[in-house]
Every structure is written in structure tokens, then in C-alpha cells.
Design a protein around this motif. Structure first.
Motif, short mmCIF file in Angstrom:
data_model
loop_
_atom_site.label_atom_id
_atom_site.label_comp_id
_atom_site.label_asym_id
_atom_site.label_seq_id
_atom_site.Cartn_x
_atom_site.Cartn_y
_atom_site.Cartn_z
N TYR A 72 3.85 72.47 14.33
CA TYR A 72 3.24 73.61 15.03
C TYR A 72 1.74 73.38 15.22
O TYR A 72 1.19 73.59 16.29
CB TYR A 72 3.46 74.90 14.25
CG TYR A 72 4.70 75.66 14.64
CD1 TYR A 72 4.71 76.48 15.76
CD2 TYR A 72 5.86 75.57 13.88
CE1 TYR A 72 5.86 77.18 16.11
CE2 TYR A 72 7.01 76.27 14.22
CZ TYR A 72 7.00 77.08 15.34
OH TYR A 72 8.13 77.77 15.70
N PHE A 111 11.59 68.98 18.25
CA PHE A 111 12.88 69.55 17.85
C PHE A 111 12.77 70.35 16.55
O PHE A 111 13.55 71.27 16.33
CB PHE A 111 13.94 68.47 17.73
CG PHE A 111 14.49 68.04 19.06
CD1 PHE A 111 15.13 68.96 19.89
CD2 PHE A 111 14.36 66.74 19.51
CE1 PHE A 111 15.62 68.58 21.13
CE2 PHE A 111 14.86 66.34 20.74
CZ PHE A 111 15.49 67.27 21.55
N VAL A 113 10.37 72.21 15.94
CA VAL A 113 9.80 73.50 16.36
C VAL A 113 10.78 74.26 17.25
O VAL A 113 11.04 75.45 17.03
CB VAL A 113 8.48 73.28 17.12
CG1 VAL A 113 8.03 74.57 17.79
CG2 VAL A 113 7.40 72.78 16.17
N TYR A 114 11.32 73.58 18.25
CA TYR A 114 12.11 74.27 19.27
C TYR A 114 13.60 73.95 19.24
O TYR A 114 14.35 74.42 20.08
CB TYR A 114 11.55 73.95 20.65
CG TYR A 114 10.20 74.56 20.90
CD1 TYR A 114 10.04 75.94 20.89
CD2 TYR A 114 9.08 73.77 21.15
CE1 TYR A 114 8.80 76.52 21.11
CE2 TYR A 114 7.84 74.34 21.38
CZ TYR A 114 7.71 75.70 21.36
OH TYR A 114 6.48 76.27 21.57
N GLY A 115 14.02 73.11 18.32
CA GLY A 115 15.42 72.72 18.28
C GLY A 115 16.32 73.71 17.57
O GLY A 115 15.92 74.85 17.32
N THR A 116 17.51 73.25 17.26
CA THR A 116 18.49 74.08 16.58
C THR A 116 17.91 74.68 15.30
O THR A 116 17.42 73.95 14.44
CB THR A 116 19.71 73.24 16.20
OG1 THR A 116 20.15 72.53 17.35
CG2 THR A 116 20.83 74.12 15.68
N PRO A 117 17.93 76.00 15.18
CA PRO A 117 17.37 76.63 14.00
C PRO A 117 18.29 76.45 12.79
O PRO A 117 19.50 76.36 12.94
CB PRO A 117 17.29 78.10 14.38
CG PRO A 117 18.36 78.29 15.40
CD PRO A 117 18.48 76.98 16.14
N TRP A 183 6.81 78.96 29.77
CA TRP A 183 7.36 78.55 28.48
C TRP A 183 8.84 78.17 28.62
O TRP A 183 9.26 77.08 28.21
CB TRP A 183 7.19 79.71 27.51
CG TRP A 183 7.41 79.38 26.07
CD1 TRP A 183 7.27 78.16 25.46
CD2 TRP A 183 7.78 80.29 25.05
NE1 TRP A 183 7.54 78.28 24.13
CE2 TRP A 183 7.86 79.56 23.84
CE3 TRP A 183 8.06 81.66 25.02
CZ2 TRP A 183 8.21 80.16 22.63
CZ3 TRP A 183 8.40 82.24 23.82
CH2 TRP A 183 8.47 81.51 22.64
N THR A 184 9.64 79.05 29.18
CA THR A 184 11.08 78.81 29.22
C THR A 184 11.46 77.69 30.19
O THR A 184 12.32 76.87 29.88
CB THR A 184 11.85 80.08 29.61
OG1 THR A 184 11.41 80.54 30.88
CG2 THR A 184 11.64 81.17 28.57
N HIS A 187 10.25 74.29 28.83
CA HIS A 187 11.07 74.00 27.66
C HIS A 187 12.48 73.59 28.08
O HIS A 187 13.09 72.72 27.47
CB HIS A 187 11.13 75.21 26.74
CG HIS A 187 12.10 75.06 25.62
ND1 HIS A 187 11.94 74.14 24.61
CD2 HIS A 187 13.27 75.67 25.37
CE1 HIS A 187 12.96 74.22 23.78
NE2 HIS A 187 13.79 75.14 24.21
N GLY A 188 12.98 74.22 29.12
CA GLY A 188 14.32 73.88 29.60
C GLY A 188 14.40 72.42 30.01
O GLY A 188 15.33 71.71 29.62
N SER A 191 13.57 70.03 26.79
CA SER A 191 14.60 70.01 25.77
C SER A 191 15.81 69.19 26.21
O SER A 191 16.34 68.39 25.46
CB SER A 191 14.97 71.46 25.45
OG SER A 191 16.32 71.57 25.14
#
Lengths: 219, 219
Positions: A72, A111, A113-117, A183-184, A187-188, A191
Motif C-alpha cells: 500500500y 495482488f 492489495v487488490y487480489g483475492t481477499p 479506479w474500477t 483496475h479491470g 487485473s
DNA sequence: TGTACATCAGTGAACGCGCGTTCACTGATGTAC
DNA sequence: TGTACATCAGTGAACGCGCGTTCACTGATGTAC
């Protein structure tokens, strides 16, 4: 011997080892995924015994949290630096390219940060603060853009009444909307690109990214 | 006793157990993440001993691959069904809502398909075939849309020369472009939404999704 | 500059754990005559 | 319908493994006088 500032040599060495541990950790994540991260394996790789690392990290979980924090932090830093060195002080295009460069350079961090939680995990407060930081920089850039009074979809009205996330930012609904789309959409593309969903398709993801960015700045 | 078709009772029982194993596997993934998936734990949960599961799955890896296959398959199925029951036979809006419904209903499947990739893993051929299936359905819908000759950014020219991924589809570059944007933009919203990056922000992700969809069908 | 003490890095042994997987075996279910 | 055999589900013991983590200890590095 350079004894810089208040930092003792021992403390410097400590930070050095911590840094190396983290480096190896990133390598391991890149090789086998975050779930395969093992303190013992890192220790072996550094030529020390397993328990030695407990001088530097209280537990495996603390190491992982630290990696997330660093991820982050490095993105927030890249964003802030980009915003500062931009002419108008805020430039969506520059931010987009900074984001893409960061993502391509550190896919594992991206990933993390933004990957599978991870189902149970909750980030500590200082990490969510960094996330806000990133959004704020983005909002600044959007607010500085030539105002578009044209777009008044349901979303904009909704955002008017739900702008908690903007903090005390005075951005217009249109700016809020643009920040979210920035952002979206980016990111799309990133990712899917980083996850390899475009491989074998033949086209250049960079051009798709550029096209999406165009759609964001033009409108 | 109903002895349907050529299926023997034993075979039916076999499939039943396999199905239950997979169900438990999904629950486990939902609870602790995919990396925590354990054959022994599933067996215990089903009241049997660990080795018993080896009658049904050759290894842990085979089970995971099967789960991935099912995830792709269920999305491809939902897409195909939606396309079939659409009036014009292809309706981007309907596909978008099918995608969102599927993602919200099975977040774990979504992340197994579109989430953080496992470094070493390569999906078997029949799975990548399902991925193509999904793209084809999407391309059909895009090709059926009123042609937009207006958009000629660099990307469209590039796509003209790099359309391997479209197979023998005769979609225009504009349609290819639209399919990619559909995919990346909606994925951008869904992925961030499901990963919880919007929680605490106060606004309704459904409206953001709808706004992105609007941008795709209007233009 | 030298000695006495405190701090701290790193070791090796040990603990308990759960994992994937193999194997020889029991017992129930289905099949052939 | 009844018997003989083959198939297959499930068990329990066992293997080796690597993990996170604790603990008592050694030896080196830094600090105070």
C-alpha cells in the motif's frame, strides 16, 4: 564509521536484515503464491536457522501484514510523487501511467492489495489510512479537471448523498464519479492483464489500457 | 427403484458423494480461502476418514482443478442461457446482469476464475475452452449491436490486425473493442466490490455497476 | 585504554500439528449362473 | 430364488514432511566507568 543521526549500527543492521527478509518473502510469493510463504523457508534461504527470524518478526502474520503495508505504502508514495511532479499538480493521465508502471513492476504487491481477499483478514488502521491517501490523491486530480456539468445519471445524484468516503473533500459528484470510474476501469484492465487472462489473445494490453484512459479523460 | 437410463445406482451414489465433497470444499474456501483447502478436513466434516476421499479424487490438485472447471462451467452456462432467452438473442444488458448475479451468488467461484493467479498453475484445455465460450457469447452480443462506425482509436486499428482471440468470429473491430471494455469495466467494479474495497464508502456498488453498463451500451 | 557488565543476534533441540498420500485389510453391494 | 464370485466403498495404521513457535543456551557486540 558513519554513525548517521540517531541510528545506532545495531539498529541499522536490524533494519537491513528485516529488509532482506521481506525481499525473500516477495520472491517466494512470486514463485509459489502468498499462501506458500514460510518463515522457515526464508530463513534457510538466508543461511540462518528458522527461529532466528523471530528476532525480527513476531510471527508469520506480522510479516504478511508488514508486506501488505509496504505494498500500500509504495503505491500511495508513487501516486503522491506523481501528483506532486505534475504540472497542474494533478494529472489523471500521469496517475494512470504511474499506476500501470507500479502494477507491472510489482505484480505480487498489486495482488496483495487488490487480489483475492483472505476471508478472515482485516487490515490494521494505518493500512486503511494509506488506502484513503490513494483515493484522496485521485480525487484531487479529478476535482482539478475541467468541470463536466453534463453527466447527471442516477449515480451522480446518489453520490451527492453518499460521499462519506470523500472525507472533507469538496469534489463535485461528477468528480467523485470520475474517480470511481478511473479506479474500477483501470483496475479491470490491469487485473485481467496481470492475471494472464489476455495471454494468447494476441492484442497489446497497453493499448486497451490507453483506450480506457482516453475514455476517462475525454468525456 | 428408479434406475434412470444407463446410470447404475453405484455410479449415482459416486456422483452424489463427489458433489458433496465439492460443496464442502466451496464452504471451506469461503471460510478460510482456497489455500486452506484440505482433503482431510473435508473428510472429517463428512464423517469419513481421510483416505476415503481418494476413491473420488486422485489428489488434492485434481479436486481444485475440478472446482475451477465447475466455476468456469457455471459462468459459461449462465451466459449461454441468458443469451438464448434474450429477445434479440444477444443483449449486453442481460449478460451484464447475469454476470453480476453470478458473481454475487458465488464470490468464491468468481475469485477462483478471476482472482489472484497461482504462479505455477496452468488450466487444462477443456477449461480454457470454456473461457473461449464465454468470450464468444459476449462477442455475439456485441456484434449484434447497432454498429458504431464512429470510434476509430488506435486500439481499433490494432484489433483489426490482432483478432486471433476472436476465432472465426466476423465481429467488427468496434465490436471487439466493446467486448473487451465490457469485460474489463464490469470486472473492475465486481472485483473491487467483492473484495470489499467499497465497504465503508457508503455508496451503492449496484449503481456504479449500472452506470458503467450504461456507458457501454449507450456510446 | 582496559576491564565488567548488559544487550542482543543466532543456534539447536524440541513440541505438537495437520497435511497429502500409500497400503493392506474388512465388509457391504452388485453380478452371473 | 439361491449360491459363488467380483467389485468397490471405507477403515486404520503408517510414512515422511514442513510448518509455526518456544526455550535454554552460546557468543559476539556495544556501553559504562
Amino acid at each position: 564509521m558513519a554513525k548517521s543521526g540517531t541510528t545506532t549500527p545495531r539498529e541499522r543492521y536490524r533494519q537491513q536484515v528485516r529488509a532482506e527478509v521481506k525481499e525473500r518473502a516477495w520472491e517466494q510469493i512470486a514463485t509459489a503464491g502468498a499462501s506458500a510463504l514460510s518463515l522457515n523457508a526464508i530463513a534457510k534461504q538466508m543461511g540462518m536457522s528458522g527461529p532466528a527470524l523471530y528476532r525480527y518478526f513476531a510471527s508469520r502474520d506480522e510479516l504478511i501484514t508488514e508486506l501488505i503495508r509496504d505494498a500500500y505504502s509504495s503505491l500511495a508514495g508513487a501516486f503522491r510523487d506523481t501528483a506532486k511532479s505534475s504540472k497542474s499538480g494533478a494529472d489523471l493521465t500521469a496517475l494512470a501511467h504511474a499506476l500501470r508502471a507500479w502494477a507491472l513492476e510489482h505484480p505480487q504487491r498489486y495482488f496483495l492489495v487488490y487480489g483475492t481477499p483472505v476471508p478472515g483478514y482485516h487490515a490494521p488502521d494505518d493500512v486503511t489510512a494509506l488506502a484513503s491517501d490513494i483515493m484522496t490523491t485521485l480525487l484531487d486530480a479529478c476535482a482539478a479537471l475541467p468541470g463536466t456539468g453534463s453527466s447527471v445519471p442516477p449515480l451522480d445524484e446518489h453520490l451527492e448523498g453518499h460521499r462519506e468516503w470523500a472525507g472533507d473533500h469538496d469534489a463535485s459528484p461528477a468528480a467523485l464519479h470520475r474517480a470511481l470510474s478511473f479506479w474500477t476501469r483501470l483496475h479491470g484492465v490491469l487485473s485481467l492483464e496481470l492475471a494472464g487472462h489476455f495471454t494468447g489473445m494476441g492484442f497489446d494490453p497497453a493499448l486497451l489500457f490507453a483506450a480506457e484512459l482516453d475514455g476517462l479523460t475525454a468525456n
